[in-house]
Motif scaffolding. Structure first.
Motif, short mmCIF file in Angstrom:
data_model
loop_
_atom_site.label_atom_id
_atom_site.label_comp_id
_atom_site.label_asym_id
_atom_site.label_seq_id
_atom_site.Cartn_x
_atom_site.Cartn_y
_atom_site.Cartn_z
N LEU A 213 -10.32 -3.79 -7.71
CA LEU A 213 -10.07 -3.08 -8.97
C LEU A 213 -11.39 -2.55 -9.54
N ALA A 214 -12.43 -3.40 -9.54
CA ALA A 214 -13.75 -2.95 -10.01
C ALA A 214 -14.23 -1.77 -9.17
N PHE A 215 -14.02 -1.87 -7.87
CA PHE A 215 -14.48 -0.85 -6.94
C PHE A 215 -13.77 0.49 -7.17
N GLN A 216 -12.46 0.46 -7.36
CA GLN A 216 -11.71 1.71 -7.57
C GLN A 216 -12.03 2.31 -8.94
N LEU A 217 -12.16 1.45 -9.97
CA LEU A 217 -12.53 1.97 -11.29
C LEU A 217 -13.92 2.59 -11.25
N GLU B 13 1.37 11.79 -10.65
CA GLU B 13 0.93 13.18 -10.78
C GLU B 13 1.86 13.99 -11.67
N GLY B 14 3.16 13.68 -11.60
CA GLY B 14 4.14 14.46 -12.34
C GLY B 14 4.49 13.86 -13.69
N ARG B 15 3.78 12.81 -14.10
CA ARG B 15 4.10 12.17 -15.37
C ARG B 15 2.92 12.27 -16.33
N SER B 16 3.21 12.40 -17.63
CA SER B 16 2.11 12.48 -18.59
C SER B 16 2.03 11.21 -19.43
N ASP B 17 2.88 10.22 -19.14
CA ASP B 17 2.94 9.02 -19.98
C ASP B 17 2.56 7.75 -19.21
N VAL B 18 1.67 7.91 -18.20
CA VAL B 18 1.27 6.75 -17.40
C VAL B 18 0.44 5.81 -18.29
N SER B 19 0.81 4.55 -18.32
CA SER B 19 0.06 3.59 -19.14
C SER B 19 -1.11 3.01 -18.36
N GLU B 20 -2.04 2.40 -19.09
CA GLU B 20 -3.18 1.75 -18.44
C GLU B 20 -2.71 0.67 -17.47
N ASP B 21 -1.72 -0.12 -17.89
CA ASP B 21 -1.22 -1.19 -17.02
C ASP B 21 -0.62 -0.63 -15.74
N ILE C 249 0.83 -1.20 0.00
CA ILE C 249 0.00 0.00 0.00
C ILE C 249 0.87 1.26 0.00
N GLY C 250 1.99 1.23 0.73
CA GLY C 250 2.93 2.34 0.67
C GLY C 250 3.49 2.51 -0.74
N GLU C 251 3.75 1.38 -1.40
CA GLU C 251 4.27 1.43 -2.77
C GLU C 251 3.21 2.00 -3.72
N GLY C 252 1.96 1.61 -3.52
CA GLY C 252 0.87 2.16 -4.34
C GLY C 252 0.73 3.66 -4.16
N GLN C 253 0.85 4.11 -2.92
CA GLN C 253 0.76 5.55 -2.65
C GLN C 253 1.92 6.29 -3.32
N GLN C 254 3.11 5.70 -3.28
CA GLN C 254 4.27 6.32 -3.93
C GLN C 254 4.04 6.43 -5.44
N TYR C 255 3.55 5.35 -6.07
CA TYR C 255 3.24 5.41 -7.51
C TYR C 255 2.20 6.50 -7.78
N ASP C 256 1.17 6.59 -6.94
CA ASP C 256 0.12 7.59 -7.12
C ASP C 256 0.73 8.99 -7.13
N ILE C 257 1.64 9.25 -6.17
CA ILE C 257 2.30 10.55 -6.11
C ILE C 257 3.14 10.78 -7.37
N MET D 181 -1.13 0.37 -9.97
CA MET D 181 -1.14 1.34 -8.86
C MET D 181 -2.39 1.16 -8.01
N ILE D 182 -3.56 1.05 -8.64
CA ILE D 182 -4.78 0.93 -7.81
C ILE D 182 -4.87 -0.47 -7.19
N ARG D 183 -4.26 -1.46 -7.84
CA ARG D 183 -4.20 -2.78 -7.20
C ARG D 183 -3.45 -2.66 -5.87
N LEU D 184 -2.29 -2.00 -5.91
CA LEU D 184 -1.49 -1.84 -4.70
C LEU D 184 -2.17 -0.92 -3.69
N LYS D 185 -2.68 0.19 -4.17
CA LYS D 185 -3.20 1.19 -3.23
C LYS D 185 -4.55 0.80 -2.63
N THR D 186 -5.36 0.09 -3.39
CA THR D 186 -6.73 -0.20 -2.93
C THR D 186 -7.02 -1.69 -2.81
N SER D 187 -6.71 -2.46 -3.85
CA SER D 187 -7.22 -3.83 -3.91
C SER D 187 -6.60 -4.76 -2.89
#
Lengths: 327, 327
Positions: free
Chosen positions: B204-208, B152-160, B141-149, B165-171
């Motif tokens: 994942l369904a829940f966060q989406l 924010e500063g990247r414009s090339d985040v892929s769907e995967d 979850i800490g890793e997911g939060q780090q990716y989330d942060i 990120m949401i798997r780590l942060k939420t699921s």
């Protein structure tokens, strides 16, 4: 038995071997950084020494020793953030080198890592006791930090309150380290509890000495600038007692210095004036006596540990070395 | 078996009975506050439901259920601090009601309390597995939060990358809650692992869905203002796919809105324009399909759990209710 230096080298070697192979790298970089800066590694070495009292193999609890050092460095990381401290051990703190969010999040992950290593390879017959003690200690340290913050805004902190604050903030972790080492080494309940209380008294002596050296230390040895506590009006054992003892013009003078706004005086002038006052009204001796009181108390408690004196010699020499004094 | 409502009432009752008898009161006041504000208590209820699949007494793991809810609320407290969020569930966040240091320190103590309750009354045959899973989850979850942060500063985040990120942060926390309930209930390894994967897909369904409702939700039901993610250019599943799909003038328009400075436009105008674009290029359907994909995947995985369908009905009804849809 292993001496202090051997165990210190062992701890530093194990810290350097921590894998840090998880991602994202940016989360773990500040953790690797704070663990690489150094420090005296007092807590893991004390843990290994306590274990070594009962086992010839001092290195059987590497994970728990790493855990206590990771935990300690997490508290420094978050405390420095809360105190807005820019430097630690001569290096920029994490919130300065990275940013506040990195300090919050990496610190949080260090706390989780501390639990991870504390559980790792922990024998099942001891895991419950070890984890309960570590958790109780972590709660107490948070409570000590909260008292420390609250005391900043209070002018009526008593000596007893101060001693309890430093017991929570500093001593219980030394005590916890020693007791975990003893429990894992197979010590009796009585011995494990005595080593806990030994750590408590040693920790109180150690923190009071830190306050003392902030005023009377040799800058070259102390490693920090002298007088930092005086400049920020930190309610140390010395200031609390000075406020309780100073009479007449001494009291007026002390109160004046405490209420001076930053920038209206030369730092050296305030440090010199308050130090002179401490000297005049006997605060230096008072603090020195208090350090000796807890140092001697620690020595008596170590005497309760049911092992031959010769077996306890290295641990006591470490206590003497930490306090820079002989009993 | 106990239904959702019964377990929710039970969890809320247990939370209200948490003693908070430690001192200093100021350290524990923010903890009591965040735990009293409410929330859907999804994670502890899921844990109790998983346990209840294997045991008639759903209430045998109150401490672990409290632990997962305390842990979840600690992540919200620190995330809100890192995100500078002023409100949570219609109430001021801890760093607004108190201050940043209170948020750091009380959050830290909540994490320790989560460990305290996770260990409490945990049967010795399961304590190792439960604590390892909880710790691994907390690191993730800490890793997911780090990716989330970082995103924010990247414009090339892929769907995967976003899904990971949401798997780590939420699921993983939903998955962890379900698996701990199953393990403590005495489930087979296969069942416990299936319930973990069920939680992952459900999460994942829940966060989406949360992302989807931020654009298409009914404000009265959603409980937050619509369009918040669009206004702050949050790289949700929808925005990432819009950036991947939009062509020609649609692309120009989207890029223009993303680069507009705050205050140079009316918020409703940006929300309406980006939503219209999503509608035009099929992002709404794409997101809805992805939610259904994970929802159906969760249903299939629940089918692997070796219990009669009737026994799993309440858990599946909860999943349907969480997602507001029928399979």
């Amino acid at each position: 038995m292993y001496n202090w230096k051997e165990l210190l080298d062992y701890v530093n070697g194990e810290l350097a071997r921590l894998p840090f192979d998880r991602k994202p790298a940016e989360l773990y970089a500040p953790i690797r950084y704070v663990l690489s800066i150094g420090g005296k590694r007092i807590r893991p070495v004390l843990m290994l020494m306590a274990y070594n009292l009962y086992r010839e193999d001092a290195k059987g609890i590497a994970s728990q020793a790493l855990a206590i050092e990771i935990y300690h460095n997490y508290t420094l990381l978050h405390d420095d953030l809360m105190d807005h401290a820019d430097m630690r051990r001569g290096m920029p703190t994490v919130h300065k080198k990275w940013d506040e969010n990195a300090a919050i999040l990496s610190g949080d992950s260090m706390l989780v890592m501390a639990y991870q290593y504390m559980m790792k390879d922990c024998p099942s017959e001891h895991v419950g006791e070890v984890m309960r003690l570590f958790t109780e200690t972590a709660l107490e340290i948070g409570e000590g930090q909260q008292y420390d913050i609250e005391f900043e805004g209070r002018s009526d902190v008593s000596e007893d309150e101060y001693i309890e604050m430093i017991r929570l903030k500093t001593s219980v972790l030394l005590a916890c380290a020693l007791k975990i080492g003893a429990v894992l080494g197979g010590a009796s309940r009585q011995d494990a509890d005595a080593l806990y209380r030994f750590g408590e008294s040693l920790g109180l002596a150690f923190q009071l000495q830190d306050d003392y050296l902030d005023v009377y230390g040799d800058p070259a040895v102390f490693g920090k600038k002298i007088g930092g506590d005086i400049l920020c009006n930190k309610k140390t054992y010395m200031l609390i007692n000075a406020l309780g003892r100073a009479q007449g013009e001494d009291r007026t003078l002390l109160k004046q210095w405490l209420s001076q706004k930053d920038g209206t005086y030369a730092a050296e002038e305030k440090v010199a004036a308050v130090t002179a006052l401490y000297n005049k009204i006997g605060i230096r001796e008072l603090c020195d006596e208090k350090i000796r009181f807890y140092f001697e108390k620690a020595r008596r408690i170590l005497g309760e540990v049911s092992l031959p004196e010769e077996r306890k010699r290295l641990l006591w020499e470490m206590a003497e070395s930490l306090l820079g004094r002989k009993s």
